[in-house]
Design a protein around this motif. Sequence first.
Motif, mmCIF file in Angstrom:
data_model
loop_
_atom_site.group_PDB
_atom_site.id
_atom_site.type_symbol
_atom_site.label_atom_id
_atom_site.label_comp_id
_atom_site.label_asym_id
_atom_site.label_seq_id
_atom_site.Cartn_x
_atom_site.Cartn_y
_atom_site.Cartn_z
ATOM 1 N N VAL A 125 0.933 -1.104 -0.158
ATOM 2 C CA VAL A 125 -0.027 -0.052 -0.008
ATOM 3 C C VAL A 125 0.871 1.248 -0.131
ATOM 4 C CG1 VAL A 125 -1.901 -1.036 1.160
ATOM 5 C CG2 VAL A 125 -0.154 0.252 2.347
ATOM 6 N N SER A 126 0.402 2.239 -0.716
ATOM 7 C CA SER A 126 1.242 3.372 -0.793
ATOM 8 C C SER A 126 0.386 4.633 -1.273
ATOM 9 C CB SER A 126 2.431 3.256 -1.920
ATOM 10 O OG SER A 126 1.821 3.056 -2.959
ATOM 11 N N TYR A 127 0.896 6.015 -0.877
ATOM 12 C CA TYR A 127 -0.060 7.169 -1.207
ATOM 13 C C TYR A 127 -1.467 6.960 -0.800
ATOM 14 C CZ TYR A 127 4.573 7.434 -4.016
ATOM 15 O OH TYR A 127 5.619 7.249 -4.358
ATOM 16 N N ASP A 128 -2.256 7.068 -1.576
ATOM 17 C CA ASP A 128 -3.833 7.012 -1.492
ATOM 18 C C ASP A 128 -4.406 5.768 -2.124
ATOM 19 O OD1 ASP A 128 -3.534 7.587 -4.250
ATOM 20 O OD2 ASP A 128 -5.297 9.065 -4.329
ATOM 21 N N SER A 129 -3.436 4.721 -2.114
ATOM 22 C CA SER A 129 -3.874 3.393 -3.054
ATOM 23 C C SER A 129 -4.819 2.575 -2.061
ATOM 24 C CB SER A 129 -2.738 2.518 -3.273
ATOM 25 O OG SER A 129 -2.179 2.135 -2.118
ATOM 26 N N TRP A 130 -5.087 3.024 -1.106
ATOM 27 C CA TRP A 130 -6.085 1.920 0.155
ATOM 28 C C TRP A 130 -6.769 2.793 1.003
ATOM 29 C CZ3 TRP A 130 -3.935 0.783 5.416
ATOM 30 C CH2 TRP A 130 -3.018 1.377 5.792
ATOM 31 N N TYR A 202 -7.634 0.217 8.047
ATOM 32 C CA TYR A 202 -7.093 0.728 6.482
ATOM 33 C C TYR A 202 -7.570 2.068 6.561
ATOM 34 C CZ TYR A 202 -7.836 -4.558 5.883
ATOM 35 O OH TYR A 202 -7.639 -5.697 5.956
ATOM 36 N N SER A 204 -5.442 5.469 4.315
ATOM 37 C CA SER A 204 -4.155 5.730 3.485
ATOM 38 C C SER A 204 -3.501 7.118 4.262
ATOM 39 C CB SER A 204 -4.690 6.336 2.061
ATOM 40 O OG SER A 204 -5.806 7.579 2.481
ATOM 41 N N THR A 207 0.186 6.541 4.850
ATOM 42 C CA THR A 207 1.071 6.427 3.624
ATOM 43 C C THR A 207 1.194 7.948 3.039
ATOM 44 O OG1 THR A 207 -0.657 5.459 2.477
ATOM 45 C CG2 THR A 207 1.160 3.889 3.228
ATOM 46 N N GLU A 208 0.114 8.693 2.846
ATOM 47 C CA GLU A 208 -0.079 9.838 2.555
ATOM 48 C C GLU A 208 0.946 10.866 3.231
ATOM 49 O OE1 GLU A 208 -3.726 11.166 0.084
ATOM 50 O OE2 GLU A 208 -4.438 10.040 1.762
ATOM 51 N N GLN A 232 -3.641 -3.272 -5.560
ATOM 52 C CA GLN A 232 -2.494 -2.222 -5.631
ATOM 53 C C GLN A 232 -1.943 -2.192 -7.280
ATOM 54 O OE1 GLN A 232 -2.025 -0.468 -3.101
ATOM 55 N NE2 GLN A 232 -3.487 -1.475 -2.073
ATOM 56 N N TYR A 236 1.100 2.355 -9.116
ATOM 57 C CA TYR A 236 1.763 2.985 -7.791
ATOM 58 C C TYR A 236 3.262 2.155 -7.672
ATOM 59 C CZ TYR A 236 -2.697 4.605 -6.258
ATOM 60 O OH TYR A 236 -4.016 5.212 -6.075
#
Length: 288
Positions: A125-130, A202, A204, A207-208, A232, A236
């Motif tokens: 997971v990363s950035y706004d991916s989740w 969960y 984001s 990560t953001e 994912q 990403y």
Amino acid sequence: MNFLPSDLIVDGARLSYRDCGEGKPVVFVHGTPSYSYEWRNVVPHVEAAGHRAITYDLLGYGRSERPVDRDTSVAAQTDLLAGLLDALDIKQTAIVAHDIGGAIGQRFAIAHPERVRRLMIIDTVSYDSWPSETWSKIIEEQLEEHTRLPQEAFDTLLTRQLEMTVSDGTATMTDDVLDAYLAPHRSALGRVSFFEHQVRHYNSRYTEEITDQLGSLTMPVHILWGERDQWQPLTYAHQLAADIPGAHLTVVPGAGHFVMEDAPERVTAEILGFLADQGPSSNGPCPE
């Protein structure tokens, strides 16, 4: 096979873990909806190659404790990783991390760069991916309702999700493998724990809020990704490779989000290649 034969108290919580081999360590951090079982076809080969491998269940997952009132977010799990390393007297380590474990690995490497020799993140997971749209709706509107699901309905829900983690869910996520992934949740406590310790966190923001710090990573970073990851997207992976200085990206053809299920031999080879310059060491006794 009892994959995690030992327990350790870290910051007042019990974590189940496996520590096998001698020499420079590598820590394996699993994702969700999962636990250390996902490493079963990888870690023994890393151990056999002469590396000290530490594998553990995140707090609230697998065989580790499922506390009633305890933060099990990515941020809290990052602090627990530091505590685990301290308890094992590990000053510096390589980290191999998957899914939300990858978020933990990213955060730990940013917060403690001197403790991370090298970092491999796998379908992270990363950035706004989740989270996904499905999980977002459950978190925002149906979380309490889902904690009360009967076993059959819960199994149906999680089975549907698990089938999406591999390239062919009807062929791979079946029989003993599916049963093993469902096993930690085959009780009322297990079902509640899944939503309280996993799904509730969960988010984001974990990560953001580190996006602008990815460029500070200076240790070797290897990004490994399944080409057919439905959770994912590969975009990403490319974004991470662009934002982390010197990061190397490898895409595994035909593999899904649980790339270690679809291509365990390839994942093992990539890990061993990434650890190669650490040098193998004499291997201690490993649990059967």
